[in-house]
Design a protein around this motif. Structure first.
Motif, PDB file in Angstrom:
ATOM      1  N   ASP A 130       0.784  -1.251   0.000  1.00  0.00           N
ATOM      2  CA  ASP A 130       0.000   0.000   0.000  1.00  0.00           C
ATOM      3  C   ASP A 130       0.810   1.293   0.000  1.00  0.00           C
ATOM      4  O   ASP A 130       0.373   2.259  -0.618  1.00  0.00           O
ATOM      5  CB  ASP A 130      -1.044  -0.006   1.127  1.00  0.00           C
ATOM      6  CG  ASP A 130      -0.459  -0.338   2.489  1.00  0.00           C
ATOM      7  OD1 ASP A 130       0.215  -1.375   2.611  1.00  0.00           O
ATOM      8  OD2 ASP A 130      -0.671   0.429   3.433  1.00  0.00           O
ATOM      9  N   LEU A 209     -11.039   2.107  11.373  1.00  0.00           N
ATOM     10  CA  LEU A 209     -10.103   2.556  12.409  1.00  0.00           C
ATOM     11  C   LEU A 209      -8.668   2.681  11.891  1.00  0.00           C
ATOM     12  O   LEU A 209      -7.787   3.099  12.631  1.00  0.00           O
ATOM     13  CB  LEU A 209     -10.149   1.610  13.611  1.00  0.00           C
ATOM     14  CG  LEU A 209     -11.492   1.551  14.347  1.00  0.00           C
ATOM     15  CD1 LEU A 209     -11.468   0.481  15.429  1.00  0.00           C
ATOM     16  CD2 LEU A 209     -11.827   2.898  14.974  1.00  0.00           C
ATOM     17  N   LYS A 228     -11.070  -1.849   1.052  1.00  0.00           N
ATOM     18  CA  LYS A 228     -10.242  -3.062   1.002  1.00  0.00           C
ATOM     19  C   LYS A 228     -11.073  -4.303   1.316  1.00  0.00           C
ATOM     20  O   LYS A 228     -10.558  -5.319   1.767  1.00  0.00           O
ATOM     21  CB  LYS A 228      -9.051  -2.912   1.966  1.00  0.00           C
ATOM     22  CG  LYS A 228      -8.159  -1.699   1.634  1.00  0.00           C
ATOM     23  CD  LYS A 228      -6.853  -1.670   2.427  1.00  0.00           C
ATOM     24  CE  LYS A 228      -5.974  -0.479   1.986  1.00  0.00           C
ATOM     25  NZ  LYS A 228      -4.672  -0.429   2.698  1.00  0.00           N
TER      26      LYS A 228
HETATM   27  C1  PBG Z   1      -1.255  -1.718   5.500  1.00  0.00           C
HETATM   28  C2  PBG Z   1      -1.435  -1.572   6.960  1.00  0.00           C
HETATM   29  C3  PBG Z   1      -2.480  -0.868   7.554  1.00  0.00           C
HETATM   30  C4  PBG Z   1      -2.219  -0.864   8.914  1.00  0.00           C
HETATM   31  C5  PBG Z   1      -1.060  -1.607   9.122  1.00  0.00           C
HETATM   32  N1  PBG Z   1      -0.596  -2.055   7.898  1.00  0.00           N
HETATM   33  C6  PBG Z   1      -3.594  -0.090   6.951  1.00  0.00           C
HETATM   34  C7  PBG Z   1      -4.522  -0.731   6.024  1.00  0.00           C
HETATM   35  O1  PBG Z   1      -4.644  -1.958   5.958  1.00  0.00           O
HETATM   36  O2  PBG Z   1      -5.167   0.021   5.296  1.00  0.00           O
HETATM   37  C8  PBG Z   1      -3.074  -0.155   9.925  1.00  0.00           C
HETATM   38  C9  PBG Z   1      -2.431   0.161  11.212  1.00  0.00           C
HETATM   39  C10 PBG Z   1      -3.095   1.228  11.990  1.00  0.00           C
HETATM   40  O3  PBG Z   1      -4.215   1.708  11.681  1.00  0.00           O
HETATM   41  O4  PBG Z   1      -2.496   1.653  12.983  1.00  0.00           O
HETATM   42  N2  PBG Z   1      -1.083  -2.961   4.999  1.00  0.00           N
END
Ligand code: PBG
Length: 334
Positions: A130, A209, A228
């Motif tokens: 991402d 969140l 997602k």
């Molecule tokens: C991306 C990833 C995310 C988080 C950790 N790795 C965001 C998402 O999946 O969109 C979220 C962590 C957080 O909100 O503190 N792979």
């Protein structure tokens, strides 16, 4: 003497007796949070700067020098490990996310800088595309915008290998592609990284969140309203979380994770009870932002609120918690 339906021979049984004084409350206490339970997520940028993140008060994106100093400080506090999240410039993002496995990329240099600054501090890295894709999805997309599984696996394997080569101790796939733990484990075995540990984001829910995190890694605009849901789990599902976790264990995960944390402590409990694996939860950015906002308004007393919640993570079955509060908690415990 009264026979009480729950207490039996009341008043000889008075649970409040043990709560009457601090000493006996301490003797009764079943769960204790220690610094060993804490993993600090860190955001990394190019350059020397420290940048504030408005939706995550108290958390900054760190250039490599500030990162090195922060790693030394966290190690001195006794925190066992950090989880690195690179924020590459938009110019490094692309359709195929090649920057994700650039041996000289930001993530790879950050791993080296962290290990160099504090060799005894465990370095955990995020495996997902991402921060490297133009669309902000965790994988590669087809022409319809659908995240394709198997082509993404090839990219994730290269990314994971580049992290292991840079010195990462633990790689943590957060992408929710099918079969990624197996693919990465095989590549590690063949590539001589037999002790590279895998912390699998096994039950990762599609959650709003994560919004402050997407601000922090500058992927919110790239996503521009997309979601997602086609790979992260529906928060309505619990049995599916156990199936996902079973797969990751079978595929070679050393540790498993549930995320977000507080809304999913029932899942933490079931995962721990079912598999007896090292089990972690991620108190995510939105959980942090809610607490910080309430504290800033004096609606909650921050320190006891945070300790109550982290204790409940442990009581539910966590062996450790990824928390943006890790450094603060370690300071409180010291
Ligand atoms: C991306 C990833 C995310 C988080 C950790 N790795 C965001 C998402 O999946 O969109 C979220 C962590 C957080 O909100 O503190 N792979």
């Amino acid at each position: 003497m009264v026979e009480h339906p729950h207490l039996g021979r009341f008043p000889r049984v008075r649970p409040r007796r043990m709560r009457a004084d601090d000493f006996s409350r301490r003797m009764l206490r079943e769960t204790t949070v220690t610094v060993d339970d804490l993993i600090q997520p860190l955001f990394v940028i190019e350059g020397e700067a420290r940048e504030k993140i408005p939706s995550m008060p108290g958390i900054e994106r760190l250039g490599l020098k500030p990162l090195a100093r922060q790693c030394k400080r966290l190690h001195a506090l006794g925190i066992p490990a950090v989880a690195l999240f690179p924020v590459p410039p938009q110019t490094a993002r692309s359709e195929h996310a090649q920057e994700a496995w650039n041996p000289q990329g930001l993530a790879q240099r950050a791993i080296a800088a962290a290990k160099d600054a504090a060799p005894g501090l465990g370095v955990i890295t995020d495996v997902a595309l991402d921060p490297y894709t133009l669309h902000g999805q965790d994988g590669l997309c087809d022409e319809r915008g659908y995240v394709v599984n198997d082509r993404t696996l090839d990219a994730l394997v290269q990314q994971a290998l580049s992290h292991a080569q840079a010195g990462a101790d633990v790689i943590a796939p957060s992408d929710m592609m099918d079969g990624r733990v197996r693919a990465i484990r095989d590549a590690f075995e063949q590539g001589g990284h037999v002790n590279a540990r895998i912390l699998a984001y096994s039950a990762k829910y599609a959650s709003v969140l994560y919004a402050p995190f997407r601000d922090a890694v500058d992927s919110a605009d790239n996503l521009s309203g997309a979601d997602k849901y086609s790979y992260q789990m529906d928060p309505a599902n619990a049995d599916e979380a156990l199936r996902e976790t079973a797969l990751d264990i079978h595929e070679g995960a050393d540790m498993v994770m549930v995320k977000p944390g507080l809304p999913n402590l029932d899942i933490v409990h079931r995962v721990k009870q079912t598999f007896g694996m090292p089990t972690f939860a991620y108190q995510v950015s939105g959980e942090y932002a809610m607490l910080k906002a309430a504290a800033a308004n004096n609606w909650l007393d921050e320190r006891p609120a945070v300790m109550e919640i982290i204790t409940s993570f442990k009581r539910a079955g966590c062996d450790g918690v990824l928390s943006y509060y890790a450094e603060e908690i370690a300071g409180w415990l010291a």
